[in-house]
Design an enzyme around this catalytic site. Structure first.
Site, PDB file in Angstrom:
ATOM      1  N   GLU A  54     -33.215 -39.674   9.571  1.00 24.33           N
ATOM      2  CA  GLU A  54     -32.621 -38.838   8.522  1.00 24.33           C
ATOM      3  C   GLU A  54     -33.085 -37.413   8.777  1.00 24.33           C
ATOM      4  OE1 GLU A  54     -30.508 -39.698   6.336  1.00 24.33           O
ATOM      5  OE2 GLU A  54     -30.694 -41.861   6.093  1.00 24.33           O
ATOM      6  N   CYS A 101     -32.516 -31.214   2.547  1.00 25.04           N
ATOM      7  CA  CYS A 101     -31.635 -31.468   3.687  1.00 25.04           C
ATOM      8  C   CYS A 101     -30.173 -31.377   3.264  1.00 25.04           C
ATOM      9  CB  CYS A 101     -31.930 -32.834   4.281  1.00 25.04           C
ATOM     10  SG  CYS A 101     -31.871 -34.163   3.075  1.00 25.04           S
TER      11      CYS A 101
HETATM   12  P1  NAP Z   1     -40.875 -32.057  10.095  1.00 17.36           P
HETATM   13  O1  NAP Z   1     -41.699 -30.897  10.489  1.00 17.36           O
HETATM   14  O2  NAP Z   1     -39.988 -32.658  11.098  1.00 17.36           O
HETATM   15  O3  NAP Z   1     -41.907 -33.167   9.564  1.00 17.36           O
HETATM   16  C1  NAP Z   1     -41.460 -34.410   9.086  1.00 17.36           C
HETATM   17  C2  NAP Z   1     -42.516 -35.438   9.411  1.00 17.36           C
HETATM   18  O4  NAP Z   1     -42.525 -35.632  10.820  1.00 17.36           O
HETATM   19  C3  NAP Z   1     -43.930 -35.030   9.041  1.00 17.36           C
HETATM   20  O5  NAP Z   1     -44.640 -36.172   8.655  1.00 17.36           O
HETATM   21  C4  NAP Z   1     -44.464 -34.458  10.350  1.00 17.36           C
HETATM   22  O6  NAP Z   1     -45.852 -34.507  10.420  1.00 17.36           O
HETATM   23  C5  NAP Z   1     -43.820 -35.382  11.339  1.00 17.36           C
HETATM   24  N1  NAP Z   1     -43.622 -34.817  12.662  1.00 17.36           N
HETATM   25  C6  NAP Z   1     -43.276 -33.557  12.989  1.00 17.36           C
HETATM   26  N2  NAP Z   1     -43.128 -33.442  14.322  1.00 17.36           N
HETATM   27  C7  NAP Z   1     -43.388 -34.667  14.846  1.00 17.36           C
HETATM   28  C8  NAP Z   1     -43.415 -35.181  16.172  1.00 17.36           C
HETATM   29  N3  NAP Z   1     -43.119 -34.436  17.227  1.00 17.36           N
HETATM   30  N4  NAP Z   1     -43.739 -36.479  16.343  1.00 17.36           N
HETATM   31  C9  NAP Z   1     -44.023 -37.271  15.288  1.00 17.36           C
HETATM   32  N5  NAP Z   1     -44.027 -36.823  14.011  1.00 17.36           N
HETATM   33  C10 NAP Z   1     -43.701 -35.544  13.789  1.00 17.36           C
HETATM   34  O7  NAP Z   1     -39.968 -31.750   8.860  1.00 17.36           O
HETATM   35  P2  NAP Z   1     -40.403 -31.108   7.477  1.00 17.36           P
HETATM   36  O8  NAP Z   1     -40.620 -29.663   7.723  1.00 17.36           O
HETATM   37  O9  NAP Z   1     -41.514 -31.871   6.860  1.00 17.36           O
HETATM   38  O10 NAP Z   1     -39.094 -31.383   6.594  1.00 17.36           O
HETATM   39  C11 NAP Z   1     -37.998 -30.570   6.654  1.00 17.36           C
HETATM   40  C12 NAP Z   1     -36.893 -31.143   7.506  1.00 17.36           C
HETATM   41  O11 NAP Z   1     -36.582 -32.463   7.070  1.00 17.36           O
HETATM   42  C13 NAP Z   1     -35.608 -30.360   7.364  1.00 17.36           C
HETATM   43  O12 NAP Z   1     -34.978 -30.243   8.607  1.00 17.36           O
HETATM   44  C14 NAP Z   1     -34.790 -31.227   6.423  1.00 17.36           C
HETATM   45  O13 NAP Z   1     -33.414 -30.995   6.486  1.00 17.36           O
HETATM   46  C15 NAP Z   1     -35.179 -32.587   6.862  1.00 17.36           C
HETATM   47  N6  NAP Z   1     -34.903 -33.608   5.832  1.00 17.36           N
HETATM   48  C16 NAP Z   1     -33.910 -34.520   6.053  1.00 17.36           C
HETATM   49  C17 NAP Z   1     -33.591 -35.457   5.063  1.00 17.36           C
HETATM   50  C18 NAP Z   1     -32.505 -36.477   5.254  1.00 17.36           C
HETATM   51  O14 NAP Z   1     -32.478 -37.442   4.501  1.00 17.36           O
HETATM   52  N7  NAP Z   1     -31.603 -36.336   6.209  1.00 17.36           N
HETATM   53  C19 NAP Z   1     -34.300 -35.446   3.869  1.00 17.36           C
HETATM   54  C20 NAP Z   1     -35.303 -34.506   3.685  1.00 17.36           C
HETATM   55  C21 NAP Z   1     -35.603 -33.595   4.685  1.00 17.36           C
HETATM   56  P3  NAP Z   1     -46.772 -33.179  10.246  1.00 17.36           P
HETATM   57  O15 NAP Z   1     -46.552 -32.690   8.859  1.00 17.36           O
HETATM   58  O16 NAP Z   1     -48.139 -33.665  10.485  1.00 17.36           O
HETATM   59  O17 NAP Z   1     -46.273 -32.214  11.269  1.00 17.36           O
END
Ligand code: NAP
Length: 458
Positions: A232, A266
């Site tokens: 997602e 998102c």
């Molecule tokens: P993020 O930086 O991708 O982090 C999400 C999760 O992934 C966190 O637990 C993060 O851990 C972990 N993570 C990041 N990079 C990783 C990697 N290379 N390998 C493994 N784990 C990794 O995203 P965010 O800033 O928290 O959230 C915002 C994003 O989420 C936006 O793009 C938003 O659109 C999207 N989102 C999508 C949905 C949907 O349902 N489609 C819903 C909500 C949000 P750390 O915090 O330790 O880095």
């Protein structure tokens, strides 16, 4: 990145949490595996009873839990309370419907496959890893956990590093509701540790909600390990306004769709595509309503827009706006950070966008709206579909032919007509293209982490 609560409204580090070492990670996965062995043979009725007790706890504790969400990521308090209550609703939804969604599916004419009886049964897979984001620190986790546990799976959570208190709350909530100890465990780990967790033989599948970059990385590891995954990811949803729309209602909804959760959703509408005949009138209404928003302390119930959750998140957003302005975009409202402590950014409306600007193709994760003038439906669809995302979309029209054409032509996981995108337990949720794959919520969500086992009897 440190695992820490840092108040985005002040920039103050409230508390730093130690990371789990390898032994602690191994113990928690072991607890989740042991809980799976217990849970998989319980009845739906038993799990539903525990699910409802968990919902009762969430509701009783909603005020305190909402304050954790505000403290750690800065959303306005009423929105945080609404998030907690929505989680409880989702738990009750799956308590009520899981058995029906996973009931055996018989083949009406078993003789067509030479059987006396043929059917599919839905069985749990085991321990599922959930990698989750901070923006809806409770809801994103619960909408995975409720169907997963009702199906008989257990979960381990790797939450975003900036919401450790939310993670620790989720670590105990299900066992406090009656589920076997270890049914849902929070790992206190950074993203570099995710690979070894996915590689663990006890982990059977992985779900990630987060950015496109994190999705690419985790989906690749799951692929190497041949483990089921659901992704997602981000979005840059279009919000299309056609001449037949109720402009006042469309503009009011447009503002909410853009700035709720401080613009960090998102499924927030991020690009507003407005027909030329009504562009000036809509732009005026939109600008007036964006200007009227109250930016401030998220604990204050009068606040509409709180801070961006992290310092880097605010600078990423500012870079997108600055890039657009440098290339000729017009700032209709806002257009910069708020001076002073915390990571506030002014609600912003940009017009006169051109394809060389990064914001045209990238996700703006904050209260920044991009406004486009479109000549007709065809141009609206072309611009709506030109990004690599495909999460959701909204269309405002009262013309039935136009409505049908948009439903057919928009590349997205959902189309909301004369409204804004909202997730409901009752409706499947998910995207296409770089917004990910798989579905959460509804019947589709609970079946993602099940083995569809075919039974054939001579
Ligand atoms: P993020 O930086 O991708 O982090 C999400 C999760 O992934 C966190 O637990 C993060 O851990 C972990 N993570 C990041 N990079 C990783 C990697 N290379 N390998 C493994 N784990 C990794 O995203 P965010 O800033 O928290 O959230 C915002 C994003 O989420 C936006 O793009 C938003 O659109 C999207 N989102 C999508 C949905 C949907 O349902 N489609 C819903 C909500 C949000 P750390 O915090 O330790 O880095």
């Amino acid at each position: 990145m440190a695992i820490a609560t840092i108040n985005p409204a002040t920039g103050e580090t409230v508390k730093v949490f130690p990371a789990d070492d390898a032994a602690a990670i191994d113990r928690k996965i072991g607890e989740a595996e042991a809980a799976f062995q217990a849970l998989k043979s319980t009845t739906f009725a038993q799990r539903a009873e525990w699910m409802r007790a968990t919902a009762d706890l969430l509701e009783a504790e909603a005020d305190g839990t909402a304050r954790i969400l505000v403290l750690e990521m800065g959303k306005p308090l009423p929105q945080a309370k609404a998030e907690v209550l929505k989680c409880a609703k989702n738990l009750r939804f799956y308590a009520d419907h899981a058995e029906g969604f996973l009931t055996d599916k018989p083949l009406n004419d078993p003789s067509s496959v030479g059987a006396s009886r043929a059917y599919a049964v839905y069985q749990p897979l085991g321990v599922v890893l959930a990698v989750m984001p901070w923006n809806y620190a409770l809801w994103q986790v619960i909408r995975f956990a409720a169907p997963a546990l009702m199906a008989g799976n257990t979960g381990v959570l790797k939450h975003a590093s900036n919401v450790p208190q939310a993670a620790l709350y989720l670590d105990t909530i299900f066992e406090r509701g009656g589920f076997p100890v270890g049914s849902f465990r929070a790992l206190m780990i950074g993203s570099p540790e995710v690979r070894s967790v996915i590689e663990d033989r006890r982990i059977k599948a992985v779900t990630l909600t987060g950015s496109e970059g994190a999705g690419r990385s985790v989906a690749a590891i799951a692929g190497e390990q041949i483990k089921k995954s659901v992704m997602e990811l981000g979005g840059s949803d279009p919000f299309i306004v056609m001449p037949s729309a109720d402009l006042e209602a469309a503009a009011t909804t447009a503002v909410t769709a853009r700035v709720q959760n401080n613009g960090q959703s998102c499924i927030a509408a991020k690009r507003f595509l407005v027909h030329a005949d009504i562009y000036d009138a809509f732009a005026q209404l939109f600008a007036d309503k964006m200007t009227a928003l109250v930016v401030g302390d998220p604990m204050d119930e009068r606040t509409d827009v709180g801070p961006i959750a992290t310092e880097s998140g605010r600078s990423d957003l500012a870079e997108l706006v600055d890039d657009a302005v440098a290339k000729g975009a017009k700032v209709l409202v806002g257009g910069g950070a708020v001076d002073g402590p915390g990571w506030f950014y002014r609600p912003t409306l940009l017009g006169e966008l051109t394809d060389d600007m990064r914001i045209v193709m990238e996700e703006a994760f904050g209260p920044v709206a991009s406004l486009y003038k479109v000549a007709d439906r065809e141009e609206a669809v072309r611009i709506a579909n030109q990004t690599d995302f495909g999460l959701s979309s909204a269309v405002w029209t009262t013309d039935p032919d136009e409505e049908a054409a948009f439903i057919r032509e928009l590349d997205a996981g959902a189309v909301f007509i004369n409204g804004m995108t909202v997730s409901y337990p009752e409706l499947p949720f998910g995207g296409i293209k770089d917004s990910g794959f798989g579905r959460e919520l509804a019947a589709e969500g609970i079946r993602e982490f099940c083995n569809v086992k075919t039974v054939w009897k001579a």
